[in-house]
Design a protein around this motif. Structure first.
Motif, PDB file in Angstrom:
ATOM      1  N   GLN A  73      95.548  89.734  44.127  1.00 46.12           N
ATOM      2  CA  GLN A  73      95.596  89.084  42.811  1.00 46.12           C
ATOM      3  C   GLN A  73      97.028  88.850  42.338  1.00 46.12           C
ATOM      4  O   GLN A  73      97.326  87.812  41.734  1.00 46.12           O
ATOM      5  CB  GLN A  73      94.819  89.929  41.789  1.00 46.12           C
ATOM      6  N   THR A  74      97.918  89.795  42.594  1.00 44.44           N
ATOM      7  CA  THR A  74      99.312  89.578  42.202  1.00 44.44           C
ATOM      8  C   THR A  74      99.958  88.498  43.062  1.00 44.44           C
ATOM      9  O   THR A  74     100.820  87.755  42.583  1.00 44.44           O
ATOM     10  CB  THR A  74     100.121  90.887  42.308  1.00 44.44           C
ATOM     11  N   THR A  75      99.535  88.396  44.315  1.00 45.62           N
ATOM     12  CA  THR A  75     100.020  87.309  45.167  1.00 45.62           C
ATOM     13  C   THR A  75      99.632  85.960  44.580  1.00 45.62           C
ATOM     14  O   THR A  75     100.433  85.015  44.589  1.00 45.62           O
ATOM     15  CB  THR A  75      99.442  87.451  46.588  1.00 45.62           C
ATOM     16  N   ASN A  76      98.423  85.861  44.064  1.00 44.01           N
ATOM     17  CA  ASN A  76      97.987  84.606  43.432  1.00 44.01           C
ATOM     18  C   ASN A  76      98.821  84.282  42.193  1.00 44.01           C
ATOM     19  O   ASN A  76      99.055  83.103  41.893  1.00 44.01           O
ATOM     20  CB  ASN A  76      96.506  84.695  43.053  1.00 44.01           C
ATOM     21  N   LEU A  77      99.269  85.314  41.491  1.00 42.98           N
ATOM     22  CA  LEU A  77     100.146  85.083  40.343  1.00 42.98           C
ATOM     23  C   LEU A  77     101.457  84.448  40.792  1.00 42.98           C
ATOM     24  O   LEU A  77     101.977  83.539  40.137  1.00 42.98           O
ATOM     25  CB  LEU A  77     100.411  86.389  39.603  1.00 42.98           C
ATOM     26  N   PHE A  78     102.007  84.928  41.890  1.00 43.73           N
ATOM     27  CA  PHE A  78     103.216  84.327  42.449  1.00 43.73           C
ATOM     28  C   PHE A  78     102.969  82.864  42.812  1.00 43.73           C
ATOM     29  O   PHE A  78     103.778  81.990  42.507  1.00 43.73           O
ATOM     30  CB  PHE A  78     103.675  85.094  43.697  1.00 43.73           C
ATOM     31  N   ALA A 113     100.154  87.460  54.615  1.00 46.13           N
ATOM     32  CA  ALA A 113     101.263  88.365  54.920  1.00 46.13           C
ATOM     33  C   ALA A 113     101.264  89.582  54.000  1.00 46.13           C
ATOM     34  O   ALA A 113     101.415  90.715  54.465  1.00 46.13           O
ATOM     35  CB  ALA A 113     102.591  87.618  54.803  1.00 46.13           C
ATOM     36  N   SER A 114     101.097  89.372  52.708  1.00 46.38           N
ATOM     37  CA  SER A 114     101.162  90.492  51.762  1.00 46.38           C
ATOM     38  C   SER A 114      99.990  91.444  51.947  1.00 46.38           C
ATOM     39  O   SER A 114     100.170  92.674  51.976  1.00 46.38           O
ATOM     40  CB  SER A 114     101.207  89.977  50.317  1.00 46.38           C
ATOM     41  N   ASN A 115      98.792  90.905  52.106  1.00 46.89           N
ATOM     42  CA  ASN A 115      97.621  91.765  52.266  1.00 46.89           C
ATOM     43  C   ASN A 115      97.643  92.532  53.586  1.00 46.89           C
ATOM     44  O   ASN A 115      97.333  93.729  53.632  1.00 46.89           O
ATOM     45  CB  ASN A 115      96.336  90.927  52.173  1.00 46.89           C
ATOM     46  N   SER A 116      97.992  91.836  54.665  1.00 49.14           N
ATOM     47  CA  SER A 116      97.989  92.497  55.971  1.00 49.14           C
ATOM     48  C   SER A 116      99.080  93.556  56.062  1.00 49.14           C
ATOM     49  O   SER A 116      98.861  94.646  56.614  1.00 49.14           O
ATOM     50  CB  SER A 116      98.131  91.477  57.099  1.00 49.14           C
ATOM     51  N   MET A 117     100.264  93.274  55.511  1.00 46.75           N
ATOM     52  CA  MET A 117     101.329  94.269  55.551  1.00 46.75           C
ATOM     53  C   MET A 117     101.021  95.447  54.640  1.00 46.75           C
ATOM     54  O   MET A 117     101.311  96.605  54.985  1.00 46.75           O
ATOM     55  CB  MET A 117     102.666  93.645  55.168  1.00 46.75           C
ATOM     56  N   ALA A 118     100.430  95.180  53.488  1.00 44.34           N
ATOM     57  CA  ALA A 118     100.045  96.265  52.586  1.00 44.34           C
ATOM     58  C   ALA A 118      99.067  97.201  53.280  1.00 44.34           C
ATOM     59  O   ALA A 118      99.224  98.427  53.252  1.00 44.34           O
ATOM     60  CB  ALA A 118      99.432  95.700  51.309  1.00 44.34           C
ATOM     61  N   TRP A 165     106.418  92.246  49.404  1.00 44.87           N
ATOM     62  CA  TRP A 165     105.499  92.535  48.298  1.00 44.87           C
ATOM     63  C   TRP A 165     104.382  93.476  48.754  1.00 44.87           C
ATOM     64  O   TRP A 165     104.003  94.405  48.024  1.00 44.87           O
ATOM     65  CB  TRP A 165     104.918  91.254  47.730  1.00 44.87           C
ATOM     66  N   GLY A 166     103.874  93.256  49.955  1.00 49.06           N
ATOM     67  CA  GLY A 166     102.830  94.119  50.473  1.00 49.06           C
ATOM     68  C   GLY A 166     103.294  95.559  50.613  1.00 49.06           C
ATOM     69  O   GLY A 166     102.562  96.499  50.279  1.00 49.06           O
ATOM     70  N   ILE A 167     104.512  95.758  51.089  1.00 48.14           N
ATOM     71  CA  ILE A 167     105.055  97.109  51.232  1.00 48.14           C
ATOM     72  C   ILE A 167     105.250  97.767  49.870  1.00 48.14           C
ATOM     73  O   ILE A 167     104.927  98.950  49.684  1.00 48.14           O
ATOM     74  CB  ILE A 167     106.384  97.075  52.005  1.00 48.14           C
ATOM     75  N   LEU A 168     105.742  97.012  48.904  1.00 44.55           N
ATOM     76  CA  LEU A 168     105.933  97.563  47.557  1.00 44.55           C
ATOM     77  C   LEU A 168     104.604  98.000  46.946  1.00 44.55           C
ATOM     78  O   LEU A 168     104.496  99.080  46.362  1.00 44.55           O
ATOM     79  CB  LEU A 168     106.614  96.530  46.656  1.00 44.55           C
TER      80      LEU A 168
END
Length: 203
Positions: A73-78, A113-118, A165-168
């Protein structure tokens, strides 16, 4: 400076995307679908239940589900904030790239990228004390995210920022996980220094 970075990002994308050919399109279309990775995560889930027991495994699944939800959801905000056109939707690049797929949504940052890395980073930190070769899990976000460049859906910069972002997000959720683990499974904390672990998860 920003214009220089964007130009480098575009040129790197054109180069990487140009490495593709119709011969491999089917392979990368298969790789980019989340559902096709289910067998890998079924194996990881089995190992979680085997090493930690079902109650602790349920805690990990719940925290990880929350992690993916918040990250997505935060990725969608970006994406809606920056509104960067996907490479395949950019008319200036139409004659320079292979757009195997197109999307109407925006490009920055990459949700894949963000979801998979998270997920990968979270599982790595949680399971490394019990599974010796957990580092291999990072092959998943690397291959998964590259498929987005190959298909013409994301710039390298979208991928790299998605990784960050995923790591954070994962680091934040790890704090929640450690708190809940130590409260409900104190014996797990006592056994965290497994011989296969060189950097145990701590507060």
């Amino acid at each position: 400076m920003l214009e220089t970075l964007l130009e480098l990002d575009k040129n790197l994308f054109i180069f990487l995307n140009g490495l593709g050919s119709e011969t491999f399109d089917g392979f990368w279309l298969f790789i980019t679908k989340q559902i096709n990775w289910i067998p890998i995560f079924a194996i990881i889930l089995y190992l979680v239940f085997k090493h930690l027991g079902w109650r602790h495994a349920v805690l990990i699944i719940l925290v990880m589900s929350l992690l993916i939800l918040v990250t997505d959801q935060t990725t969608n905000l970006f994406k809606n904030g920056f509104q960067r056109l996907r490479p395949g939707s950019n008319p200036d690049l139409a004659a320079l790239i292979r757009a195997v797929q197109t999307r109407k949504s925006f490009s920055f940052i990459s949700g894949h990228a963000s979801n998979s890395m998270a997920a990968a980073f979270f599982l790595y930190k949680v399971l490394k004390p019990y599974l010796k070769y957990m580092g291999f899990i990072f092959l998943w976000p690397l291959i998964f995210a590259y498929s987005r460049i190959y298909l013409g859906l994301h710039y390298p910069g979208d991928i790299l920022c998605g990784y960050v972002w995923g790591i954070l997000m994962s680091l934040i959720m790890l704090k929640l996980y450690v708190y809940l683990r130590d409260r409900f499974f104190p014996t797990q904390k006592e056994n965290i220094d497994h011989p296969t672990n060189s950097a145990p998860l701590t507060d």
